[in-house]
Design a protein around this motif. Structure first.
Motif, short mmCIF file in Angstrom:
data_model
loop_
_atom_site.label_atom_id
_atom_site.label_comp_id
_atom_site.label_asym_id
_atom_site.label_seq_id
_atom_site.Cartn_x
_atom_site.Cartn_y
_atom_site.Cartn_z
N PRO A 477 0.80 -1.23 0.00
CA PRO A 477 0.00 0.00 0.00
C PRO A 477 0.83 1.28 0.00
O PRO A 477 0.30 2.36 -0.23
N SER A 480 0.86 1.91 -4.02
CA SER A 480 -0.42 2.08 -4.71
C SER A 480 -1.57 1.59 -3.85
O SER A 480 -1.37 0.89 -2.85
N GLY A 481 -2.80 1.97 -4.25
CA GLY A 481 -3.99 1.40 -3.65
C GLY A 481 -4.64 2.21 -2.55
O GLY A 481 -5.75 1.89 -2.12
N LYS A 482 -3.98 3.29 -2.06
CA LYS A 482 -4.55 4.11 -1.00
C LYS A 482 -4.38 5.60 -1.33
O LYS A 482 -3.48 5.96 -2.10
N SER A 485 -0.82 6.67 -0.82
CA SER A 485 0.22 5.95 -1.55
C SER A 485 1.02 6.88 -2.46
O SER A 485 0.61 8.01 -2.75
N LYS A 488 -1.31 7.59 -6.20
CA LYS A 488 -2.64 7.63 -5.58
C LYS A 488 -3.73 7.05 -6.48
O LYS A 488 -4.73 6.54 -6.01
N ASP A 491 -3.72 1.09 -8.52
CA ASP A 491 -4.03 0.05 -7.54
C ASP A 491 -3.51 -1.29 -8.04
O ASP A 491 -4.21 -2.01 -8.73
N TYR A 493 -1.47 -3.24 -5.68
CA TYR A 493 -0.85 -3.88 -4.53
C TYR A 493 -1.58 -5.17 -4.16
O TYR A 493 -2.79 -5.27 -4.29
#
Length: 542
Positions: A477, A480-482, A485, A488, A491, A493
């Motif tokens: 995370p 990527s994925g949050k 991150s 941003k 996604d 991960y």
């Protein structure tokens, strides 16, 4: 975009009105440290001078420099921000960073000083095949250093953006580039001597600045720590939970595992950090190396105690809303605390903000210089001189290669630092600790203390720990994925933990053992006996 769009109003007005003063203080510091670097550079005559400062520093001087090298942007900016946002769980960074020095003191400092010459690769190559082991050690050193540099670059971008009212992404990238250029100048001109003196100056400034802020925070609460903590908890919006474990790492099973992973990485990582390891070669004896660590533990321990005042003081006086408005990761908590303590609309507030920010900037410059020196030295000494040139390079050629490597590593750090500018710097440093503990520490300990360790074991340990930790970070995370991150809007991960240490560190140790027991290569028992005597007694040490 207007400054007030992303900076708190108090900081914006104070920095706008007193910007000439702030720029002057920053300029004076940069010029002063460059003068020190040029002076030291004139005394750099040989490879030993460039890599190890001529081994002329005392235990106290080296301990002060180690403190300056270790108390990075993660300590001053990141930990203060983590405590201000997460209370007790943020303070865990301080505890982990300090406890880690016991591993370095008891297992690494003296044997490493006795066994090596300039780099970690010297120790590994003593009883292994030179070229593959030095290539692996140099690669690992460069990767770990770049991970650590990300945090410093991110801290620099946030800090100077706050002071100069820069809100555009382009402006922040230019700030990161400026820090990278100054860093390159420090190392190419001053080598280890210049870097060490800058680190000593920075350590004194950081301790003095932190003492001042701590005193002012305690004075505001009549030296009643209970009142300070109570006000911080009340203003945090979390109540009593702010002062208890679990706010960041206790909500789910995954976050609890993440905490264990973070703790392992922090405690074991220091003894594998390249810029810390090379500091043991700047003193004349192993006893001085041990004294260096003892001095460093005392200085660093005092500093981390004061992070309680920095973090909880920022939560109580500044408030989380203003801190996160300035920087979502909390990296500006300490400078904003200084501004509020001096008065948000006063000259005193602007001066205190400028001084504390200059100290933080000094912290960043000194640490990035040490990191760059470690990685460029490893490239020049391990890869260029002993692998590419097969030991035929002259000292002059080796130092020239180190300077060119400094430029290349600086450019790479600028590019990656620009991407990481919005992440919490303490979290980024924790990743570097995890990579160091996964790739470097198992190999160092096996090489020093296990007679059956082989070249294949060393390669499996270094590359296995390095690749696994980096891959897990890329698919975590953090990247990527949050919303927090690095990327941003992406996604990809699949690894749930933000720190890979729980998986990659045991894997590094396992692969080192497995590679050694599965190979047909017979370990050189005679070389191990020589290394054991040398590491424990110092006989034949450089």
């Amino acid at each position: 975009m207007s400054p007030s769009a992303s900076l708190p109003l108090a900081a914006t007005s104070a920095t706008t009105e007193h910007r000439p003063l702030i720029i002057t203080l920053f300029g004076l510091f940069v010029v002063a440290t460059l003068i020190i670097t040029v002076w030291a550079g004139r005394q750099t005559k040989s490879a030993a001078d460039f890599y190890a400062g001529g081994r002329q520093f005392t235990g106290f001087q080296n301990g002060l420099a180690i403190s300056g090298d270790y108390m990075s942007a993660a300590s001053f900016l990141g930990i203060a921000g983590a405590i201000a946002l997460f209370g007790y769980d943020g303070f865990l960074y301080s505890i982990g960073f300090l406890v880690a020095w016991l591993v370095a003191l008891l297992l690494v400092a003296e044997p490493l000083r006795n066994s090596g010459r300039f780099t970690m690769g010297d120790v590994l190559a003593y009883r292994m095949r030179q070229r593959p082991v030095r290539t692996a050690a140099g690669t690992s050193t460069i990767v770990v250093s770049i991970f650590y540099l990300l945090a410093q670059m991110a801290g620099a971008g946030v800090l100077v953006s706050l002071l100069l009212g820069i809100t555009t992404d382009t402006g922040k990238v230019l700030i990161v580039a400026l820090v990278g250029i100054i860093m390159i100048l420090y190392v190419t001109i001053g080598g280890m001597k210049g870097t060490t003196w800058v680190q000593m100056v920075k350590a004194v400034l950081l301790i003095a600045g932190t003492l001042l802020i701590t005193f002012l925070v305690l004075l505001k609460f009549n030296f009643n720590i209970s009142d300070l903590l109570g006000t911080a908890a009340e203003k945090s919006g979390h109540g009593a939970a702010f002062l208890e474990p679990g706010l960041k790492y206790g909500a789910t099973g995954t976050s609890k595992l993440d905490f264990i992973s973070l703790g392992i990485a922090l405690v074991l990582g220091t003894a594998g950090l390249p810029h810390i390891l090379i500091r043991f070669y700047t003193v004349p004896t192993a006893q001085a190396a041990r004294k260096s660590v003892l001095w460093a533990i005392g200085i660093i321990g005092g500093f981390y105690l004061m992070t309680i005042a920095l973090g909880f003081g920022a939560a109580a006086i500044v408030g989380q809303a203003e801190i996160t408005a300035s920087n979502k990761a909390g990296n500006t908590a300490a400078p904003l605390l200084a501004l509020h303590l001096g008065g948000t609309d006063s000259t005193a507030g602007a001066i205190l903000l400028a001084v504390i920010s200059a100290v933080a900037f000094a912290t960043i410059l000194a640490v990035v210089a040490g990191l760059t020196l470690a990685s460029s030295s490893s490239f020049a000494h391990d890869i260029y001189a002993n692998v590419i040139r097969k030991g035929q390079a002259t000292e002059k050629e080796e130092v020239r290669a180190a300077r060119w490597a400094t430029v290349a590593i600086g450019v790479a750090s600028i590019a990656l630092g620009a991407l990481a500018r919005d992440l919490n710097v303490a979290g980024l440093v924790a990743l570097a600790f995890a990579v160091a503990a996964s790739a470097n520490l198992p190999t160092i300990l096996y090489s020093l203390f296990w007679k059956r360790f082989t070249t294949q074991g060393a390669l499996w340990s270094i590359y296995g720990g390095l690749i696994s930790s980096v891959v897990l970070v890329v698919f975590s995370p953090v990247v990527s994925g949050k919303p927090t991150s690095m990327f941003k809007n992406a996604d990809f991960y699949w690894f749930p933990l933000e720190n890979p240490g729980l998986v990659s560190i045991p894997l590094g140790f396992l692969l080192g053992w497995l590679g050694s027991v599965l190979t047909k290569e017979k370990p050189d028992r005679g070389k191990y006996a020589e290394l054991e005597v040398k590491s424990l007694t110092g006989v034949g040490a450089h």
